[in-house]
Design a protein around this motif. Structure first.
Motif, PDB file in Angstrom:
ATOM      1  N   TYR A  44      -6.872  -5.856  -2.829  1.00 25.92           N
ATOM      2  CA  TYR A  44      -5.904  -4.831  -3.168  1.00 25.92           C
ATOM      3  C   TYR A  44      -4.917  -5.450  -4.150  1.00 25.92           C
ATOM      4  O   TYR A  44      -4.240  -6.417  -3.823  1.00 25.92           O
ATOM      5  CB  TYR A  44      -5.167  -4.330  -1.930  1.00 25.92           C
ATOM      6  N   TRP A  88      -3.432  -0.423  -6.916  1.00 27.94           N
ATOM      7  CA  TRP A  88      -2.437   0.505  -6.386  1.00 27.94           C
ATOM      8  C   TRP A  88      -1.164   0.402  -7.211  1.00 27.94           C
ATOM      9  O   TRP A  88      -0.758  -0.707  -7.584  1.00 27.94           O
ATOM     10  CB  TRP A  88      -2.088   0.152  -4.939  1.00 27.94           C
ATOM     11  N   ASP A 101       0.991   7.470   6.816  1.00 26.39           N
ATOM     12  CA  ASP A 101      -0.024   7.205   5.807  1.00 26.39           C
ATOM     13  C   ASP A 101       0.375   6.205   4.726  1.00 26.39           C
ATOM     14  O   ASP A 101       0.046   6.362   3.568  1.00 26.39           O
ATOM     15  CB  ASP A 101      -0.479   8.519   5.157  1.00 26.39           C
ATOM     16  N   ARG A 102       1.091   5.174   5.102  1.00 28.38           N
ATOM     17  CA  ARG A 102       1.339   4.068   4.176  1.00 28.38           C
ATOM     18  C   ARG A 102       0.234   3.036   4.361  1.00 28.38           C
ATOM     19  O   ARG A 102      -0.362   2.920   5.423  1.00 28.38           O
ATOM     20  CB  ARG A 102       2.698   3.429   4.441  1.00 28.38           C
ATOM     21  N   LEU A 103      -0.028   2.286   3.325  1.00 32.50           N
ATOM     22  CA  LEU A 103      -0.999   1.199   3.386  1.00 32.50           C
ATOM     23  C   LEU A 103      -0.248  -0.075   3.732  1.00 32.50           C
ATOM     24  O   LEU A 103       0.652  -0.486   3.004  1.00 32.50           O
ATOM     25  CB  LEU A 103      -1.720   1.045   2.041  1.00 32.50           C
ATOM     26  N   LYS A 117       0.706   5.021  -0.624  1.00 33.23           N
ATOM     27  CA  LYS A 117      -0.687   5.058  -1.073  1.00 33.23           C
ATOM     28  C   LYS A 117      -0.784   5.803  -2.406  1.00 33.23           C
ATOM     29  O   LYS A 117      -0.777   7.029  -2.435  1.00 33.23           O
ATOM     30  CB  LYS A 117      -1.573   5.730  -0.037  1.00 33.23           C
TER      31      LYS A 117
END
Length: 155
Positions: A44, A88, A101-103, A117
């Motif tokens: 990532y 990202w 819904d955060r990475l 995200k």
């Protein structure tokens, strides 16, 4: 009346020139790699100033993949050769997990180990399909045997 027509003419000439200059300036900014995180054969990469266009993103990868390999040891293929790299947008920086819904990254300590995200580009390699480029909010592409990037039309 004549003066207002001249002003309008100048606005019609200057506005497109200013907008074109601004877009050109945005496209010439260097990509900034803010962070790199690993999870097995998944990498990532958190970036700022990533190219806008599909072609720009793919060209940036092709021009910088050797630098990423040397500097960050990316990609890290699985034993069978496959890997995934997702780029990202870094946005406003690392955040706490709190919001839905955060990475979040396990390779750094909480509480500020998450990002919003906003995936913008992915490079995947598999033994069956070869190298695939996914441009989020864009197209899908494949690097063929001749080294040419071709668009993949999915049904």
């Amino acid at each position: 009346m004549k003066a207002s027509k001249k002003r309008l003419l100048w606005v019609l000439i200057l506005l497109p020139a200013i907008l074109t200059s601004y877009v050109f300036w945005l496209s010439q900014r260097s990509v900034e790699i803010v962070g790199v995180h690993q999870n097995g054969n998944h990498s990532y990469i958190l970036v700022k100033n990533f190219p806008f266009s599909d072609r720009g993103k793919i060209s940036w990868w092709l021009e910088n993949k050797d630098m990423l390999r040397v500097k960050y040891k990316i990609p890290k293929p699985a034993t069978y050769g496959s890997y995934t790299i997702i780029f990202w947008l870094f946005g406003e920086g690392y955040k706490e997990e709190g919001k839905y819904d955060r990475l979040c990254f396990n390779d750094m300590p909480p509480p500020k180990n998450c990002i919003e995200k906003e995936a913008i580009f992915a490079v995947e390699k598999s033994t069956n399909l070869g190298t695939i480029f996914t441009v989020y909010n864009g197209g899908d592409y494949r690097l063929n045997n001749k080294g040419t990037v071709v668009e993949v039309h999915r049904k």
